[in-house]
Write a protein that holds these residues in place. Sequence first.
Motif, PDB file in Angstrom:
ATOM      1  N   GLU A  18       3.700  11.222  -2.279  1.00  0.00           N
ATOM      2  CA  GLU A  18       3.458  10.505  -1.032  1.00  0.00           C
ATOM      3  C   GLU A  18       2.392  11.209  -0.201  1.00  0.00           C
ATOM      4  OE1 GLU A  18       8.122   8.984  -0.602  1.00  0.00           O
ATOM      5  OE2 GLU A  18       7.380  10.682   0.596  1.00  0.00           O
ATOM      6  N   SER A  19       1.518  10.448   0.400  1.00  0.00           N
ATOM      7  CA  SER A  19       0.561  11.020   1.352  1.00  0.00           C
ATOM      8  C   SER A  19       1.189  11.156   2.731  1.00  0.00           C
ATOM      9  CB  SER A  19      -0.706  10.164   1.421  1.00  0.00           C
ATOM     10  OG  SER A  19      -0.383   8.817   1.750  1.00  0.00           O
ATOM     11  N   THR A  20       2.131  10.265   3.054  1.00  0.00           N
ATOM     12  CA  THR A  20       2.928  10.356   4.278  1.00  0.00           C
ATOM     13  C   THR A  20       4.386  10.463   3.880  1.00  0.00           C
ATOM     14  OG1 THR A  20       1.344   9.013   5.522  1.00  0.00           O
ATOM     15  CG2 THR A  20       3.552   9.243   6.449  1.00  0.00           C
ATOM     16  N   PRO A  25       4.057   4.859  -1.676  1.00  0.00           N
ATOM     17  CA  PRO A  25       2.660   4.490  -1.917  1.00  0.00           C
ATOM     18  C   PRO A  25       2.487   3.143  -2.605  1.00  0.00           C
ATOM     19  CG  PRO A  25       3.078   6.759  -2.569  1.00  0.00           C
ATOM     20  CD  PRO A  25       4.408   6.112  -2.334  1.00  0.00           C
ATOM     21  N   ASP A  93       0.032  21.667  -4.396  1.00  0.00           N
ATOM     22  CA  ASP A  93      -1.109  21.030  -5.046  1.00  0.00           C
ATOM     23  C   ASP A  93      -1.869  22.015  -5.931  1.00  0.00           C
ATOM     24  OD1 ASP A  93      -0.469  18.706  -3.762  1.00  0.00           O
ATOM     25  OD2 ASP A  93      -1.975  18.910  -2.191  1.00  0.00           O
ATOM     26  N   LYS A 113       4.481  18.736  -1.324  1.00  0.00           N
ATOM     27  CA  LYS A 113       4.522  17.354  -0.882  1.00  0.00           C
ATOM     28  C   LYS A 113       5.858  16.678  -1.234  1.00  0.00           C
ATOM     29  CE  LYS A 113       0.125  16.880   0.514  1.00  0.00           C
ATOM     30  NZ  LYS A 113      -0.440  18.162   0.159  1.00  0.00           N
TER      31      LYS A 113
END
Length: 325
Positions: A18-20, A25, A93, A113
């Motif tokens: 997920e980016s948030t 997503p 990451d 993340k």
Amino acid sequence: MSTNAIRSAGTVVRYVKESTAGTDPGSWTITLAALGAHLQKKQARTARQTLYQGSGGLVQSGFIDGRTEVPWSASHYMTYKGMGLLLSLLLGDAATSGSGPYTHTWDLEKDPKTATIGVVEGQGLGSLSTQRHEGHGCVVTSATLRAEAHGNMQLDLEGFGMSADAPAGAAGITVTNAAYMEVHGHHAGTLAWNGVNYGLISLELTIPNGQVFRDALGSGGTLRPYSVNLKDVQLRVVMEKVGDAFVTGNQAGTSSDAVITFTDPVNSHTLAITIHNAIAFDTDGGRKEGFSLIQETVIFKPQQDASDTGVSVVIVNDQASAEAA
């Protein structure tokens, strides 16, 4: 008599980073066959325990809804390709270099993340359809990477999520890493520590990430989980005893990187594990039982410094993206 049942065969786990945190997503990155998997939305409750009991017996007069919890776990065979997303969720990451083959390096971060995770629950039989249980804002709270002689390397993950959807149908599932070489015990090299190479019988790398449930007024679940505890990483290895180096090193507090590399014999892909500034935190000195070769169990623990985070995993393969399917 009902013909309905659910068969565990066919269970897979789907992941996307997920980016948030907590936001789906909308598409999956990898789908992996599972040795075992579980994801469940649970409602915790406590009894209403007022002193007034009315005309009834001493039984609670209701319940109060507590936390909404989303525990999850999954176990997979490790492959040289298609598993990078899981390492990113566990460690942080990756940094990628090279132009083919590519070198992907994961160093331990404070707060990796979150992910949306879907566990496809085997096969529905009779009139039941196959179901998917999907959680959002999922973190890896702890993981174990284990390998032993004559067996495949296995990655065991567990954690919890921020929320979960109601079970839904699932169809058309394709495993993304089915054709990739699995990491096998006989692919292992020796363990290098303090200038000496040691042959191993088994290893077990344990990484607890230390995230905690964050309670808050206005939320039935947890806010975005963060790590608050020390990450008590340890590498436990078993080997045939070849001397007293680990007993001596334990007493002296000797510090040295502990490194072991696995190599794909067909494609020359590699997976290397490094425990930075490792000390022989504990050893049994070699157990003497019956007529056999003496085996010694050693537990290494890392130390971070200005340039090393404590543990890193490096994979060299032909994928340009560290998290490719």
